[in-house]
Motif scaffolding. Structure first.
Motif, PDB file in Angstrom:
ATOM      1  N   LEU A  36     -44.951  15.951 -80.376  1.00  0.00           N
ATOM      2  CA  LEU A  36     -44.135  16.862 -79.573  1.00  0.00           C
ATOM      3  C   LEU A  36     -44.342  16.535 -78.100  1.00  0.00           C
ATOM      4  O   LEU A  36     -45.472  16.511 -77.616  1.00  0.00           O
ATOM      5  CB  LEU A  36     -44.540  18.320 -79.839  1.00  0.00           C
ATOM      6  CG  LEU A  36     -43.866  19.375 -78.954  1.00  0.00           C
ATOM      7  CD1 LEU A  36     -42.382  19.477 -79.256  1.00  0.00           C
ATOM      8  CD2 LEU A  36     -44.537  20.739 -79.120  1.00  0.00           C
ATOM      9  N   ALA A  37     -43.267  16.260 -77.392  1.00  0.00           N
ATOM     10  CA  ALA A  37     -43.333  15.974 -75.964  1.00  0.00           C
ATOM     11  C   ALA A  37     -43.045  17.247 -75.177  1.00  0.00           C
ATOM     12  O   ALA A  37     -42.074  17.953 -75.449  1.00  0.00           O
ATOM     13  CB  ALA A  37     -42.333  14.887 -75.584  1.00  0.00           C
ATOM     14  N   VAL A  38     -43.911  17.541 -74.208  1.00  0.00           N
ATOM     15  CA  VAL A  38     -43.660  18.619 -73.244  1.00  0.00           C
ATOM     16  C   VAL A  38     -43.335  17.926 -71.928  1.00  0.00           C
ATOM     17  O   VAL A  38     -44.205  17.312 -71.314  1.00  0.00           O
ATOM     18  CB  VAL A  38     -44.877  19.547 -73.108  1.00  0.00           C
ATOM     19  CG1 VAL A  38     -44.596  20.624 -72.072  1.00  0.00           C
ATOM     20  CG2 VAL A  38     -45.210  20.188 -74.451  1.00  0.00           C
ATOM     21  N   ALA A  39     -42.079  18.001 -71.515  1.00  0.00           N
ATOM     22  CA  ALA A  39     -41.586  17.200 -70.399  1.00  0.00           C
ATOM     23  C   ALA A  39     -41.162  18.078 -69.233  1.00  0.00           C
ATOM     24  O   ALA A  39     -40.796  19.240 -69.396  1.00  0.00           O
ATOM     25  CB  ALA A  39     -40.411  16.335 -70.856  1.00  0.00           C
ATOM     26  N   GLY A  40     -41.208  17.478 -68.051  1.00  0.00           N
ATOM     27  CA  GLY A  40     -40.794  18.166 -66.843  1.00  0.00           C
ATOM     28  C   GLY A  40     -41.372  17.458 -65.637  1.00  0.00           C
ATOM     29  O   GLY A  40     -42.264  16.607 -65.762  1.00  0.00           O
ATOM     30  N   GLU A  41     -40.879  17.811 -64.463  1.00  0.00           N
ATOM     31  CA  GLU A  41     -41.361  17.179 -63.240  1.00  0.00           C
ATOM     32  C   GLU A  41     -42.743  17.704 -62.875  1.00  0.00           C
ATOM     33  O   GLU A  41     -43.251  18.658 -63.477  1.00  0.00           O
ATOM     34  CB  GLU A  41     -40.378  17.442 -62.098  1.00  0.00           C
ATOM     35  CG  GLU A  41     -40.243  18.912 -61.739  1.00  0.00           C
ATOM     36  CD  GLU A  41     -39.146  19.156 -60.732  1.00  0.00           C
ATOM     37  OE1 GLU A  41     -38.876  18.260 -59.924  1.00  0.00           O
ATOM     38  OE2 GLU A  41     -38.567  20.257 -60.741  1.00  0.00           O
ATOM     39  N   SER A  42     -43.373  17.108 -61.887  1.00  0.00           N
ATOM     40  CA  SER A  42     -44.674  17.575 -61.405  1.00  0.00           C
ATOM     41  C   SER A  42     -44.551  19.012 -60.922  1.00  0.00           C
ATOM     42  O   SER A  42     -43.611  19.358 -60.204  1.00  0.00           O
ATOM     43  CB  SER A  42     -45.172  16.686 -60.262  1.00  0.00           C
ATOM     44  OG  SER A  42     -45.377  15.366 -60.705  1.00  0.00           O
ATOM     45  N   GLY A  43     -45.499  19.849 -61.338  1.00  0.00           N
ATOM     46  CA  GLY A  43     -45.465  21.250 -60.951  1.00  0.00           C
ATOM     47  C   GLY A  43     -44.699  22.139 -61.895  1.00  0.00           C
ATOM     48  O   GLY A  43     -44.575  23.348 -61.651  1.00  0.00           O
TER      49      GLY A  43
END
Length: 269
Positions: A36-43
Motif C-alpha cells: 500500500l502506497a501512502v503518497a503526497g507532497e512533503s508536509g
C-alpha cells in the motif's frame, strides 16, 4: 480482517500554546501480502502517519495522537512503551529515508542487524545462531555475508539501504514501513530497491506500507494507493486506477509533475 487497520487517525502538535494539526482523521487498511502506497507532497502527513502507528512521535504534551490502530484486530494505539517495544521491529519494522543517519557509525552492519535479534528473538540463544540469521537476512537483500563486518561509511548509499532493509527483515515482521526508501539514490539503485521490496513480499509474505511522493514508484510496485493532502485523505483505490483515472484535482496535479521522456517532435515517449 485486515492485517493493519487505521481508523480516524489524528495527530496534533502543540507549540507556543497553539495546536498544529498534522493528520486529520486518516483511515486506511493494509491486507496481508499487500503493498500500500501512502503518497503526497512533503508536509502532507505521510511520515507522521507512519510514525504514529507505533508511538514514534514525541510524547504528550508536545503531541497528541488519537483514533484507532489495530494489528490483527488488536488495538495498539495507546499501549504502554514497554508493550510497543515488543511490536516495533518484531511485528512492524521501519526503513527510514536516510540510511546513513539511521545506522550507527561506530558499529558494523552485522552488529546492528543482530541487535534486533537479541531483543526480539530470545530463542536464538547463541551468537552462532544469530550470525546465521544475519547472514540469511543479508543474502535476502542481495548483500554478501562478508559485508556484515563493514562499517556504514564503507558502504554505498544503495548498500546502506539494503542493510537497513535487512535489519528490518531479520525478525521477519508482518509489516514493513518503507519511508521514502529511495531518497538521494540514483535511478538505477532506486529500481533495485523497489525490486527488492517486491522480492521481500514474495519471499516472506511481508506487507509493505510505502511512504512516497513519487508516483513512478507507486505505479511500479503498489497494489493500492492512498493520497494525502495537508493531513487529509483525498483519494484511495487500486494503484492503477488512481494513476490512470485520478478523481481529485490534487492527485491529477501530482501526476502532472511526474517527468516523462519525449521524442523529437514533442511526442511523449
Amino acid at each position: 480482517m485486515p492485517l493493519l487497520e487505521v481508523s480516524n487517525l489524528r495527530v496534533d502538535f502543540f507549540s507556543r500554546g497553539q495546536v498544529q494539526p498534522a493528520v486529520k482523521g486518516v483511515s486506511f487498511s493494509l491486507e496481508a501480502g499487500e503493498i500500500l502506497a501512502v503518497a503526497g507532497e512533503s508536509g502532507s502527513g505521510k511520515s507522521v502517519t507512519s510514525q504514529a502507528l507505533t508511538g514514534l512521535l514525541p510524547e504528550p504534551p508536545r503531541c497528541r495522537v488519537s483514533g484507532s490502530v489495530k494489528l490483527r484486530g488488536r488495538e495498539i494505539l495507546g499501549l504502554r512503551e514497554r508493550e510497543l517495544r515488543k511490536i516495533r521491529g518484531k511485528e512492524i519494522a521501519y526503513v527510514f529515508q536516510d540510511p546513513l543517519s539511521s545506522l550507527n557509525p561506530v558499529y558494523t552492519a552485522g552488529w546492528q542487524i543482530e541487535e534486533a535479534l537479541r531483543f526480539h528473538v530470545p530463542a536464538l540463544k547463541t551468537p552462532r545462531e544469530r550470525r546465521e540469521r544475519v547472514r540469511e537476512a543479508l543474502e535476502a537483500v542481495g548483500v554478501g555475508a562478508a559485508f556484515a563486518d563493514a562499517f556504514p561509511h564503507q558502504l554505498s548509499g544503495g548498500m546502506q539501504q539494503r542493510v537497513m532493509i535487512a535489519a528490518a527483515l531479520v525478525c521477519r515482521p508482518s509489516v514493513l514501513v518503507a519511508d521514502e526508501p529511495t531518497t538521494a539514490l540514483d535511478v538505477t539503485v532506486q529500481k533495485q530497491i523497489m525490486d527488492l521490496l517486491l522480492s521481500v513480499r514474495e519471499r516472506f509474505g511481508t506487507s509493505v506500507l510505502l511512504i512516497t511522493h513519487n508516483f513512478g514508484l507507486v505505479a511500479q510496485i503498489a497494489d493500492r494507493a492512498v493520497v494525502l493532502l495537508r493531513g487529509e485523505k483525498v483519494e484511495e483505490g487500486p494503484a492503477r486506477e488512481v494513476i490512470s483515472r485520478p478523481r481529485h484535482p490534487y492527485t491529477r496535479a501530482l501526476l502532472a509533475c511526474v517527468p516523462r521522456l519525449r521524442e523529437r517532435g514533442g511526442k511523449s515517449g
